[in-house]
Design an enzyme around this catalytic site. Structure first.
Site, short mmCIF file in Angstrom:
data_model
loop_
_atom_site.label_atom_id
_atom_site.label_comp_id
_atom_site.label_asym_id
_atom_site.label_seq_id
_atom_site.Cartn_x
_atom_site.Cartn_y
_atom_site.Cartn_z
N THR A 210 -1.96 28.52 -27.18
CA THR A 210 -3.31 29.06 -27.38
C THR A 210 -3.67 30.05 -26.28
O THR A 210 -3.16 29.99 -25.16
CB THR A 210 -4.37 27.94 -27.38
OG1 THR A 210 -4.35 27.27 -26.12
CG2 THR A 210 -4.12 26.96 -28.50
N ASN A 212 -6.77 30.89 -24.08
CA ASN A 212 -8.02 30.31 -23.63
C ASN A 212 -8.96 31.44 -23.21
O ASN A 212 -8.62 32.22 -22.32
CB ASN A 212 -7.77 29.37 -22.46
CG ASN A 212 -6.95 28.15 -22.85
OD1 ASN A 212 -7.50 27.11 -23.14
ND2 ASN A 212 -5.63 28.30 -22.87
N GLU A 258 -10.45 28.15 -27.49
CA GLU A 258 -8.99 28.32 -27.50
C GLU A 258 -8.54 28.81 -28.87
O GLU A 258 -8.88 28.19 -29.89
CB GLU A 258 -8.30 26.99 -27.20
CG GLU A 258 -8.72 26.36 -25.88
CD GLU A 258 -8.19 24.95 -25.72
OE1 GLU A 258 -7.14 24.79 -25.08
OE2 GLU A 258 -8.82 24.02 -26.25
#
Length: 314
Positions: A210, A212, A258
């Site tokens: 992911t 962030n 995220e």
């Protein structure tokens, strides 16, 4: 597009032809705001004027009643980009403070609008109020405009399926995770944006890396999972977005944003500003028994997000 950080310096570069001005906060630049700005642009074209916007920073409520001030949909920087995309020539950002709040409506018209900005047309919402104690209104603008040489153009509320388009209603929808409602009033998908920062790396460990995002938006959507479109400097991607406190791992003190990008194989995005268009709400956030059950659910979320994105295209 020229940007001025106050109206006092306007006289030094005022065009001889004058200005057609739209006034407002314009948080989100929704369909109602777009009607105001486009109205000012149209008057400018018809009379060979400069088109301009007058906005205020911070939001007046942050100065006059901070405990009731709304969280802004987007920061000023994004508002300016949206004005430029609409084709406005100039933007004036008036710093809003207690001294400015004490200016009488008549002085605001005479000294700011006429003397400093040299307006020939002014476009405002039908419920526009201004000046000390909000004593000024459209009627006063119209009356003084007839004496001072400018025309006032009040714009009626823009309605979508019976709803008045307003920043407060968009905020309500976003806060509740009602993305389709917000999209209806904005005329586009609601958006989050900010720089990519380092996270705990748990997504990668689960097989779903992911990005962030440290969002610059004051107002975040309801916690949960969303289908999203992601714009980066290297291109556009589709993905799934989680907004929440990662309760499965006990991190319940700070909200995180995220995004997992589908089919992304480029360099890491650390430090880059990315833009996240919210497409649809998938599910609320919840706590799972452990990493494996969370991983299984993320797989389902990815499929649900892909289905929502396919539906958007149809």
């Amino acid at each position: 597009m020229k940007v001025y950080r106050d109206t006092k310096s306007a006289g030094q570069e005022s065009p001889e032809v004058g200005r057609s001005l739209a006034i407002g906060i314009f948080d989100g630049v929704h369909l109602g705001h777009q009607a105001l700005v486009n109205g000012a642009i149209q008057c400018a074209r018809e009379d060979n004027l400069h088109s301009a916007v007058l906005t205020f920073e911070p939001h007046p409520a942050k100065v006059l009643a901070p405990q009731y001030a709304p969280k802004m949909l987007e920061p000023l920087s994004r508002r300016l980009e949206r004005f430029e995309a609409l084709g406005i020539d100039e933007v004036f950002i008036e710093p809003f403070n207690l001294d400015f709040a004490k200016i009488s409506p008549q002085d605001f018209i005479e000294k700011t609008l006429v003397e400093a900005l040299q307006i020939r047309h002014v476009t405002v919402g039908e419920g526009f109020v201004f000046g000390a104690s909000q004593a000024g209104n459209v009627e006063l603008l119209t009356e003084m405009g007839q004496k001072l040489g400018f025309a006032t153009h009040p714009v009626s509320h823009v309605r979508q399926t019976g709803m008045v388009t307003s920043s407060s209603k968009v905020r309500e929808f976003v806060h509740a995770g009602q993305i389709k409602g917000a999209t209806l009033l904005l005329g586009r998908q609601p958006e989050l944006f900010g720089a990519v920062v380092r996270g705990a790396g748990r997504g990668t460990g689960l097989g779903f890396g992911t990005a962030n995002v440290h969002c610059e938006n004051e107002l975040l959507p309801a916690t949960g999972v969303y289908a999203t479109k992601v714009r980066t400097k290297d291109g556009n991607f589709e993905g799934v977005l989680n907004v929440g406190y990662t309760p499965t791992f006990g991190d319940e003190t700070e909200i995180k944003v995220e995004a997992h990008l589908f089919d992304y194989s480029g360099d890491d995005l650390y430090g880059e500003t990315i833009y996240l268009e919210l497409i649809d709400f998938i599910r609320p956030e919840r706590k799972f028994d452990g990493p494996e059950s969370l991983k299984a659910q993320i797989g389902k979320d990815v499929e649900a997000a892909k289905a929502a994105l396919i539906e958007l295209k149809s």
